[in-house]
Write an enzyme that holds these catalytic residues in place. Structure first.
Site, PDB file in Angstrom:
ATOM      1  CE1 TYR A  10      24.657  -5.782  -0.612  1.00 46.69           C
ATOM      2  CE2 TYR A  10      25.139  -5.252  -3.094  1.00 46.69           C
ATOM      3  CZ  TYR A  10      25.611  -5.409  -1.705  1.00 46.69           C
ATOM      4  OH  TYR A  10      26.953  -5.547  -1.523  1.00 46.69           O
ATOM      5  CB  CYS A  37      -1.126  -0.065   1.120  1.00 43.77           C
ATOM      6  SG  CYS A  37      -1.857  -1.496   1.242  1.00 43.77           S
TER       7      CYS A  37
HETATM    8  N1  LLP Z   1      32.883  -4.269   1.764  1.00 42.49           N
HETATM    9  C1  LLP Z   1      32.292  -3.383   2.477  1.00 42.49           C
HETATM   10  C2  LLP Z   1      32.934  -2.895   3.751  1.00 42.49           C
HETATM   11  C3  LLP Z   1      30.830  -3.049   2.306  1.00 42.49           C
HETATM   12  O1  LLP Z   1      30.252  -2.270   2.936  1.00 42.49           O
HETATM   13  C4  LLP Z   1      30.353  -3.663   0.948  1.00 42.49           C
HETATM   14  C5  LLP Z   1      29.055  -3.368   0.435  1.00 42.49           C
HETATM   15  C6  LLP Z   1      31.158  -4.428   0.222  1.00 42.49           C
HETATM   16  C7  LLP Z   1      32.270  -4.639   0.501  1.00 42.49           C
HETATM   17  C8  LLP Z   1      30.430  -4.963  -1.215  1.00 42.49           C
HETATM   18  O2  LLP Z   1      30.328  -4.202  -2.056  1.00 42.49           O
HETATM   19  P1  LLP Z   1      29.912  -4.473  -3.534  1.00 42.49           P
HETATM   20  O3  LLP Z   1      31.049  -5.231  -4.131  1.00 42.49           O
HETATM   21  O4  LLP Z   1      28.630  -5.485  -3.406  1.00 42.49           O
HETATM   22  O5  LLP Z   1      29.437  -3.416  -4.146  1.00 42.49           O
HETATM   23  N2  LLP Z   1      22.009  -2.447  -0.785  1.00 42.49           N
HETATM   24  C9  LLP Z   1      22.772  -1.796  -1.973  1.00 42.49           C
HETATM   25  C10 LLP Z   1      24.181  -2.095  -1.786  1.00 42.49           C
HETATM   26  C11 LLP Z   1      25.039  -1.711  -0.596  1.00 42.49           C
HETATM   27  C12 LLP Z   1      26.463  -1.893  -0.412  1.00 42.49           C
HETATM   28  C13 LLP Z   1      27.034  -1.933   1.114  1.00 42.49           C
HETATM   29  N3  LLP Z   1      28.157  -2.333   1.329  1.00 42.49           N
HETATM   30  C14 LLP Z   1      22.314  -2.026  -3.342  1.00 42.49           C
HETATM   31  O6  LLP Z   1      21.316  -2.958  -3.576  1.00 42.49           O
HETATM   32  O7  LLP Z   1      22.913  -1.662  -4.265  1.00 42.49           O
END
Ligand code: LLP
Length: 405
Positions: free
Chosen positions: A379, A350
């Site tokens: 995610y 909603c």
């Molecule tokens: N290392 C640290 C300390 C992090 O905080 C993160 C992600 C990663 C590695 C991995 O990052 P990646 O390679 O996945 O970009 N919910 C959001 C993304 C949040 C990412 C948070 N930190 C989305 O759906 O786009």
């Protein structure tokens, strides 16, 4: 059924199998997150092949903690990056050794730090002066040694969505370079706490690797400074962040992975410590699809809506970051292809923000048709909630044509 590439062609080829599967699972269980473990295995190899040889990969478990995903990660000798006590326990329960786990996160509690020290994680990535003081106090209390790495904020614009930018001076993450002498001073009186290295993570869904390059250079210059002061550093942790083109299919990732690897190799060719990388999205995003069933088609003079049985509660990315995900009809009857219309694919919640895809051009959709929302392996399910007291989607994983138990 293989589920190797979640591009348009592949989904359509495999759609009968997916729908048959969901139907035999009883429609009450729809929506479903489906993971392609063979695709993930292949992606991990692709990533390992391009990074410098002295690299230790630590998958960011927050992206997807499904047990089959973790099994695939572990079987390839990849470690973990975790950001809470809960994630740390999850990693240990999945069979990872504590010494293969890096503990990041900006708000670690006393209990979480005690757990990390007692288990003996590879390193705690420290985010503030007070956190370092707390770690020192607790390692003294427990009389156990612990490795720490200082997470620095390199103050770069990662050119991504503001909610997932983490390496700019206004972000809560990491520490100002000016803090370094304070940090080093604290360690002088705490022999249990060993400075093993430096770390950064400048943001997520990075489509341009220049900010990563700039930030790495800054961290390297601090590394050199500390080495010249006599510190024996071992690990340079460059975080994660590599993004994908959500409007394109899987093939487009490889060029970007290659560029990233080349940038690291050239920048770190004379680096003789160990490099840590914490990739999340680039490993898992492509290998998940959210399968949903159309409940109603509703048309008015201005809009055509396909109202589905999933939405912002199961996949927050479109509503939270205005993220685009490809949406593809399954078991599509090609006789309807000529009757194309613009549809908004919306959920049952909603709130008017509950839109998975806006103005998508699709052949005539009907009630009870299935749609696949693509590239939700990262995610997706981990951010799902039961707002409006809906249930969570189930998760299914495939490998070698088999549904994994
Ligand atoms: N290392 C640290 C300390 C992090 O905080 C993160 C992600 C990663 C590695 C991995 O990052 P990646 O390679 O996945 O970009 N919910 C959001 C993304 C949040 C990412 C948070 N930190 C989305 O759906 O786009």
């Amino acid at each position: 059924m293989g589920f190797q590439k979640l591009n348009d062609r592949f989904i359509l080829e495999q759609s009968d199998n997916i729908v048959d599967l969901i139907e035999c699972y009883d429609l009450g269980n729809c929506p479903v997150y489906v993971y392609d473990i063979d695709g993930l295995d292949q992606r991990i190899s692709e990533f390992k092949n391009v990074v410098p040889p002295n690299t230790e990969i630590h998958y960011a478990l927050k992206a997807n903690c499904n047990k089959h995903v973790l099994q695939s990660i572990k079987s390839q000798g990849v470690g973990l990056d975790v950001v809470s006590g809960g994630e740390l326990k999850q990693g240990l329960e999945a069979g990872f050794k504590a010494s293969d786990i890096v503990f990041s996160g900006v708000g670690k509690t006393v209990n979480e730090i005690e757990l990390a020290i007692n288990e003996g994680v590879k390193q705690i990535n420290v985010e503030s002066v007070q956190e370092l003081e707390r770690i020192c106090f607790l390692s003294r209390k427990l009389n156990k040694p612990i490795n720490v790495a200082f997470r620095m904020n390199p103050d770069v614009d990662a050119k991504t969505h503001p909610y997932i930018t983490t390496g700019f001076r206004e972000n809560k993450f990491g520490m100002d370079f000016l803090e370094i002498s304070n940090l080093v001073e604290i360690l002088k009186n705490n022999k249990n706490v060993h400075l093993s290295g430096l770390t950064m993570h400048i943001g997520s869904q990075l489509r341009d690797i220049k900010p990563l390059e700039d930030a790495t250079k800054r961290l390297l210059s601090l590394w050199d400074e500390l080495i010249s002061q006599g510190h024996k550093l071992e690990t340079l942790d460059l975080g994660g962040g590599l993004g994908i083109d959500y409007k394109d299919s899987t093939e487009s990732d490889l060029a970007n992975i290659q560029l990233y690897g080349e940038m690291l190799k050239s920048l770190l060719k004379d680096f003789n410590g160990r490099i840590i990388l914490e990739p999340g999205r680039i490993l898992v995003a492509r290998f998940g699809a959210l399968i949903t069933k159309i409940q109603y088609i509703k048309e008015n003079r201005f809009k055509n809506f396909a109202i589905v049985d999933t939405g912002m509660h199961h996949l927050m990315r479109p509503c939270l970051y205005q993220a685009y995900h490809r949406i593809i009809p399954l078991k599509f009857d090609s006789s309807h292809a000529s009757d194309e219309k613009l549809y908004d694919i919306v959920g049952p919640i909603c709130e008017s923000s509950d839109v998975l895809g806006k103005d998508r051009l699709m052949g005539h959709l009907r009630q009870d048709d299935y749609l696949a929302v693509c590239d939700v392996g990262a995610y997706g399910h981990v951010m799902a909630n039961n707002y409006n007291t809906h249930g969570l989607p189930i998760e299914l994983a495939y490998s070698k044509g088999q549904l994994l138990k």
